[in-house]
Design a protein around this motif. Structure first.
Motif, short mmCIF file in Angstrom:
data_model
loop_
_atom_site.label_atom_id
_atom_site.label_comp_id
_atom_site.label_asym_id
_atom_site.label_seq_id
_atom_site.Cartn_x
_atom_site.Cartn_y
_atom_site.Cartn_z
N PHE A 45 -83.38 30.57 -80.63
CA PHE A 45 -82.77 31.36 -79.55
C PHE A 45 -83.75 31.62 -78.41
O PHE A 45 -83.48 32.43 -77.54
CB PHE A 45 -82.20 32.69 -80.08
N ASP A 46 -84.93 30.95 -78.41
CA ASP A 46 -85.81 31.06 -77.26
C ASP A 46 -85.20 30.37 -76.04
O ASP A 46 -85.68 30.55 -74.92
CB ASP A 46 -87.17 30.44 -77.57
N VAL A 47 -84.11 29.60 -76.24
CA VAL A 47 -83.41 28.99 -75.11
C VAL A 47 -82.86 30.06 -74.17
O VAL A 47 -82.78 29.86 -72.95
CB VAL A 47 -82.28 28.08 -75.63
N PHE A 48 -82.54 31.24 -74.72
CA PHE A 48 -82.04 32.32 -73.89
C PHE A 48 -83.12 32.89 -72.98
O PHE A 48 -82.83 33.70 -72.11
CB PHE A 48 -81.46 33.42 -74.76
N LEU A 49 -84.37 32.48 -73.20
CA LEU A 49 -85.46 32.91 -72.32
C LEU A 49 -85.57 32.06 -71.06
O LEU A 49 -86.42 32.33 -70.22
CB LEU A 49 -86.79 32.86 -73.07
N SER A 108 -92.58 30.63 -81.01
CA SER A 108 -93.65 29.70 -80.67
C SER A 108 -93.33 28.26 -81.05
O SER A 108 -93.92 27.34 -80.48
CB SER A 108 -94.95 30.12 -81.36
N GLY A 109 -92.44 28.06 -82.01
CA GLY A 109 -92.16 26.71 -82.47
C GLY A 109 -93.13 26.21 -83.52
O GLY A 109 -93.02 25.06 -83.95
N ARG A 110 -94.06 27.05 -83.96
CA ARG A 110 -95.03 26.65 -84.98
C ARG A 110 -94.59 27.19 -86.33
O ARG A 110 -94.09 28.30 -86.44
CB ARG A 110 -96.42 27.19 -84.64
N THR A 111 -94.83 26.44 -87.39
CA THR A 111 -94.43 26.89 -88.71
C THR A 111 -95.30 28.05 -89.16
O THR A 111 -96.49 28.14 -88.85
CB THR A 111 -94.55 25.73 -89.72
N ARG A 166 -90.90 22.26 -82.51
CA ARG A 166 -90.42 21.89 -81.18
C ARG A 166 -91.31 22.55 -80.14
O ARG A 166 -92.09 23.46 -80.44
CB ARG A 166 -88.96 22.30 -80.96
N MET A 167 -91.18 22.10 -78.91
CA MET A 167 -91.95 22.62 -77.79
C MET A 167 -91.08 23.65 -77.06
O MET A 167 -90.11 23.30 -76.39
CB MET A 167 -92.34 21.49 -76.83
N VAL A 168 -91.41 24.93 -77.22
CA VAL A 168 -90.57 25.99 -76.69
C VAL A 168 -90.75 26.10 -75.17
O VAL A 168 -91.67 25.51 -74.58
CB VAL A 168 -90.91 27.33 -77.38
#
Length: 710
Positions: free
Chosen positions: A15-19, A64-67, A165-167
């Motif tokens: 949901f960082d797409v909402f940023l 962040s997209g990091r595990t 993924r690359m946020v």
């Protein structure tokens, strides 16, 4: 926000797409936005940047997209991490690698050579980090549409995927140069460590880390042989460990928690978390764990566990206590960075490898982040959690939570705006605080009258006519014992009479030189004395011992016996005194006991009984804990500063108190103990006072067939 678009194409956790709208605004603010300054009448370029992100550890992976799970769960250990596959989890142990090469503690360590490399752990450089992100630059957000189980290719078989993924935050041109992009949440790290310690020490089912698979890990690693299963041919016994409490000590520890009383506003009532049987603790909140780990748990364990285990837990609590100060010293943080690996190594000598998950390991990186960020209140989740709780309380229609929050938010903003213009209506902006009453010594010529004490109990009027005559008799006895001649003459020339006569004469001749405060003080107090059982001094609540007996809080401060108000005969001028009990701190049996972590005093012996009065503004709040090591008549002293008060000196001669929003208690200004120098001597880790758990041979054999992942 992810709930707004349900279905197979939902964004899920991405949901960082909402940023994205926020990122566009941040890009404009990085370049500069023309802004009008109403004060100067000029236009300037307004710029803004993102310093860091605040979230808990699972949300760090989302943003962040990091595990944050598996073998690369630690975001600071990118190369050759401490992770090791155990039977029930992935463990993070072997903190000897954080010590410099050639350090004497690197010798004879049971985890040396366990990992692929014994070199210090490192993070990716900017070039290596960007190269890793380039591998996932084409990954789209949302749920993957593949059906069935995806097969790994030969190239992916030997590589662990660290970034998913690359946020969108990487679109900011300065983001790759930030040294601290995401904060480790100290609040939840403390909670997880505290729950692990309590669950393991009390051996709580479902909470303890000392399970059967953890004992099998010891056999796989060939360590701690005294804690491994004992096979007698027909059954296997899991011996009790020395770091667990017996049934009798469990009940004693829970009774200790029931007796603990905190000052008003310091912490919640932890005794409610003890179950009816008195053998386990449950339902702890994050702030409860914050208090337990730093103060209560180490003080309790000093009488229940061996000295080496107690010192290790106390050193860990002291580490977090120094880390959570409102003001940090860089030199102290550098020393803490050197000490925390040794503390974790001490714990590794005691607890099984399954005890050390990623949350326990993250403590080793907290001093580094504090050096970059500053005090923890700028990076932990207490403020965020309080705000989220407020938003959750807005929900009235559970079928439409977003609409409920939006409607309640607008209503709250409207009421807040209207409240600013309603002076004749009581609102939360003009309402008097709960603990009111602050001193203002500058309002009076004599500072003792400006105490500002607010009484919160009924008064008892006592007629004390003979108090002056008693003081004269005591003065006469002292003069006679010292062999002074003409005692009556000395009494007549006493200071009190001289002071009163001098002020009276001065008032008759030069009235302008004698203010009302001096005149009231010279006239003496009224013989009618008012006594109270509760009052508030400078925003701090004080009670007498008798009033505290029936309460769940402890506000007697410096063991206040009585609260006395002396009234003077001019313009309602009063002086408030505390009658206190002063404990004897010297002597062979009553000497102050200090073990490097806690100070204990003997409350059975008193001194200064004839000089027990102090001004109310001189009192400092403390609270006491039962001493589980020295027994009855001994109490552990806990000093603290109220989290809603702090001193700010604008100049060298002026100080004032102001409210501060901070969800921690400030530690007292004390000298740090000597730096840690080594590991405790070798001692058996098992105890034979109780029979251990019995397992069947077949059950142990089935568990041994399941090899841990490598």
């Amino acid at each position: 926000m992810a709930l707004l678009i349900p279905g197979p194409k939902s964004l899920g956790k991405d949901f960082d797409v909402f940023l994205e709208p926020l990122i566009e605004d941040l890009l404009d603010l990085w370049k500069g936005v023309p802004t009008y300054d109403a004060l100067t009448g000029k236009t300037f370029s307004l710029r803004a940047v993102v310093l860091w992100c605040i979230h808990d550890y699972p949300a760090l992976s989302t943003l962040s997209g990091r595990t944050t799970k598996g073998y690369f769960a630690c975001i600071h250990c990118d190369k050759h991490p401490l992770s090791y596959g155990l039977r029930s989890k992935t463990g993070y142990f072997g903190h000897v690698r954080f010590l410099p090469k050639g350090h004497r503690l690197r010798r004879n360590n049971e985890y040396v050579g366990l990992h692929e490399s014994d070199d210090p752990l490192e993070k990716f450089t900017i070039e290596e980090l960007l190269a890793e992100l380039q591998k996932v630059r084409d990954v789209r957000p949302g749920k993957q549409q593949e059906t069935g189980k995806r097969k790994r290719s030969k190239m992916e078989a030997g590589r662990v995927r660290i970034w998913s993924r690359m946020v969108s935050l990487w679109k900011l041109p300065y983001w790759k140069f930030l040294k601290l992009r995401h904060n480790l949440d100290v609040m939840h790290i403390e909670k997880n460590i505290c729950e692990a310690l309590i669950g393991t020490i009390l051996n709580i089912l479902g909470k303890t880390k000392d399970i059967a698979k953890a004992r099998l890990d010891l056999k796989d690693l060939g360590i701690k042989k005294e804690l491994q299963f004992r096979d007698d041919g027909e059954s296997c016994e899991m011996p009790h460990a020395r770091y667990t409490l017996s049934t009798r000590n469990k009940k004693a520890f829970c009774d200790f928690l029931r007796k603990v009383k905190f000052p008003d506003g310091f912490a919640s009532n932890i005794s409610r978390c003890v179950n009816a049987e008195g053998t386990k603790v449950q339902g702890l909140k994050t702030h409860d764990c914050h208090i337990l780990l730093q103060r209560i748990l180490p003080a309790a364990m000093r009488g229940f566990l061996d000295n080496d285990i107690y010192e290790s837990i106390a050193e860990l609590g002291k580490f977090f206590r120094e880390l959570c100060r409102r003001k940090l010293n860089k030199d102290v943080l550098v020393e803490m960075k050197k000490e925390i690996p040794i503390i974790l190594m001490k714990l590794e000598k005691i607890f099984p490898p399954a005890f050390f998950d990623v949350m326990m390991h993250l403590a080793v990186h907290l001093p580094d982040e504090a050096l970059l960020r500053g005090p923890v209140q700028f990076g932990w989740m207490y403020l965020i959690e309080r705000r989220l709780y407020t938003l959750k309380c807005y929900v009235r229609n559970r079928a439409r939570p977003e609409g409920s929050i939006a409607e309640a938010y607008v209503a709250n903003e409207c009421l807040t705006f209207c409240s600013k213009y309603m002076d004749d209506v009581e609102t939360r902006f003009n309402r008097e605080p709960r603990n009111k009453g602050f001193s203002d010594e500058e309002a009076y010529g004599v500072g003792v009258f400006g105490h500002g004490v607010h009484f919160t109990s009924a008064n008892e009027l006592v007629y004390d006519e003979n108090s002056f005559e008693q003081m004269v008799c005591m003065f006469r006895d002292e003069l006679e014992t010292t062999g002074v001649h003409n005692v009556e003459r000395k009494i007549r020339l006493g200071f009190q009479n001289w002071f009163r006569n001098h002020i009276m004469r001065l008032r008759d001749t030069h009235q302008e030189e004698v203010d009302d405060g001096l005149f009231s003080l010279a006239c003496g107090p009224d013989f009618r004395v008012r006594k109270y059982s509760s009052c508030i001094v400078n925003g701090v609540r004080f009670n007498t011992i008798d009033r505290d007996k029936n309460k769940k809080t402890q506000n007697s401060g410096v063991m206040t016996q009585e609260i006395i108000q002396l009234e003077y005969n001019f313009d309602e001028r009063t002086v408030v005194l505390f009658k206190c009990e002063w404990f004897k701190l010297d002597g062979r049996r009553t000497e102050l006991n200090y073990d490097g972590f806690f100070k204990s005093i003997n409350v059975g012996s008193l001194w200064y009984k004839d000089n027990s009065l102090i001004l109310a503004t001189q009192a400092r709040k403390v609270f006491y804990l039962p001493d589980t090591k020295l027994g009855d008549n001994w109490q552990v002293v806990q000093t603290f500063n109220h989290r809603h008060l702090y001193n700010v000196s604008e100049t060298e001669s002026a100080q004032y108190n102001a409210p501060a929003y901070q969800e921690d208690e400030c530690c007292e200004d004390e000298q740090r103990q000597e730096p840690l120098i080594g590991i405790a001597p070798e001692m058996p880790l098992n105890r034979d006072d109780e029979q251990g758990l019995i397992f069947g041979v077949d059950e142990i054999a089935r568990m041994q067939l399941k090899k841990p992942p490598m």
